[in-house]
Enzyme design. Sequence first.
Site, PDB file in Angstrom:
ATOM      1  N   HIS A   1     -11.683   5.892  -7.625  1.00 43.40           N
ATOM      2  CA  HIS A   1     -10.219   5.985  -7.587  1.00 43.40           C
ATOM      3  C   HIS A   1      -9.604   5.264  -8.788  1.00 43.40           C
ATOM      4  O   HIS A   1      -8.664   5.765  -9.420  1.00 43.40           O
ATOM      5  CB  HIS A   1      -9.723   5.378  -6.282  1.00 43.40           C
ATOM      6  CG  HIS A   1      -8.313   5.736  -5.935  1.00 43.40           C
ATOM      7  ND1 HIS A   1      -7.781   6.988  -6.132  1.00 43.40           N
ATOM      8  CD2 HIS A   1      -7.302   4.989  -5.394  1.00 43.40           C
ATOM      9  CE1 HIS A   1      -6.522   7.014  -5.728  1.00 43.40           C
ATOM     10  NE2 HIS A   1      -6.207   5.802  -5.294  1.00 43.40           N
TER      11      HIS A   1
ATOM     12  N   HIS B   1      -5.419  -8.750 -16.177  1.00 42.36           N
ATOM     13  CA  HIS B   1      -6.715  -8.359 -16.751  1.00 42.36           C
ATOM     14  C   HIS B   1      -6.929  -6.855 -16.565  1.00 42.36           C
ATOM     15  O   HIS B   1      -7.426  -6.176 -17.470  1.00 42.36           O
ATOM     16  CB  HIS B   1      -7.818  -9.146 -16.064  1.00 42.36           C
ATOM     17  CG  HIS B   1      -9.130  -9.125 -16.795  1.00 42.36           C
ATOM     18  ND1 HIS B   1      -9.243  -9.366 -18.145  1.00 42.36           N
ATOM     19  CD2 HIS B   1     -10.402  -8.904 -16.351  1.00 42.36           C
ATOM     20  CE1 HIS B   1     -10.514  -9.287 -18.502  1.00 42.36           C
ATOM     21  NE2 HIS B   1     -11.240  -9.000 -17.433  1.00 42.36           N
TER      22      HIS B   1
ATOM     23  N   GLU C   1       0.828  -1.214   0.000  1.00 43.58           N
ATOM     24  CA  GLU C   1       0.000   0.000   0.000  1.00 43.58           C
ATOM     25  C   GLU C   1       0.858   1.258   0.000  1.00 43.58           C
ATOM     26  O   GLU C   1       0.604   2.205  -0.744  1.00 43.58           O
ATOM     27  CB  GLU C   1      -0.931  -0.018   1.215  1.00 43.58           C
ATOM     28  CG  GLU C   1      -1.686   1.279   1.465  1.00 43.58           C
ATOM     29  CD  GLU C   1      -2.668   1.637   0.364  1.00 43.58           C
ATOM     30  OE1 GLU C   1      -3.252   2.721   0.454  1.00 43.58           O
ATOM     31  OE2 GLU C   1      -2.853   0.837  -0.583  1.00 43.58           O
TER      32      GLU C   1
END
Length: 373
Positions: free
Chosen positions: A185, A349, A74
């Site tokens: 986001h 993907h 993160e």
Amino acid sequence: MNRAFSNWAWLGAALALTVVILGAYVRLSHAGLGCPDWPVCYGKATWPVTVEEVAAANRDFPERPVEVGKAWREQVHRFLAAGLGTLILGLALAASWNRRARRNLVLATAAIAMIGVISYVQGLRDFAGMISILAVGLPVSLAFFWRDDPRAALATGLLGLVIFQAMLGMWTVTLLLKPIVVTAHLLGGLATLGLLVWLAMRTRERQPEHDRSLRGVAWLALVAVAGQIFLGGWTSTNYAALACPDLPMCQGQWWPEMDFGEAFVLWRGIGVDYEGGILDWPARTAIQFSHRLGAIALTLVLAYVLWRLSSRPRFRGHALVIGSLLALQIGLGIWNVLGSLPLPVAVAHNAGAALLLIAVLLLFYRTTHPEPT
């Protein structure tokens, strides 16, 4: 000047693509709350590493025990996003440097954004909120008034967008992975990527061949891809990717039990932890089923687009790229279902969706014939 500026914009686009892909990795590896605070991580500029730091973090944040693997993913994503924001600030300054008033307004935007971050860290949340609105609104307004200079307008508008992206990143944490925020986001990251590609193309010294007669086709392709990206993002942020574990049917049925009313409620309560999803199975099934229907619709639309492009020799290379990316996306989507969402395939993907968006956006660019700036 234009060549260097375009090269920096392309570098920004490459960095934006990296941030989007890493963001997908963070989301799909369930590390979106790897740091329970923002912009620091467990009160640190980096993340807790040593035994003592982890113990202190667990004491200060008992509701979210440290998982170092999630924390570093993160926080590295945040570092790269901050680097992208700095690069976009540099582009905005470069585009306005020769006009002192404009340059000072861009610098003022950066200063206001920094004041907002510092205020938030110091606990002045209401003041930080008001400052953040100004930090986003000022560059967006400047972009509108500077539209006589497309380079400055685009770069400054991008600065407002990336500041808003930072706010969405903060709300992703503080609102505990609220699906509409996380989806926004994702879409904001792809919009940043797309605008950087557009800026790089607009400032190229040598422009590609254009054909305005294909503008309608390009519009159709762009809307279809954007719509399917939203459905894919909504599927991911609601943890609905495995609601249909089989192909071509879903749960062994052509039309399983689904709750579309609950599936697309965009705004839900504040204070709920959305990690892992809160929807029941029929609602998740409706989201996944909609994503599949969207994939079929997108395939049909792009098949028509490719047919139109195939009659134009100078667009056949572009058609080959779009067709290849579409085939790759279909293959990755099938693999995700049959393989129960393997992490590398799921991330790929997402990357494929970003690349397909770029390819379609470049097609759209080639049908608008903008003058170089």
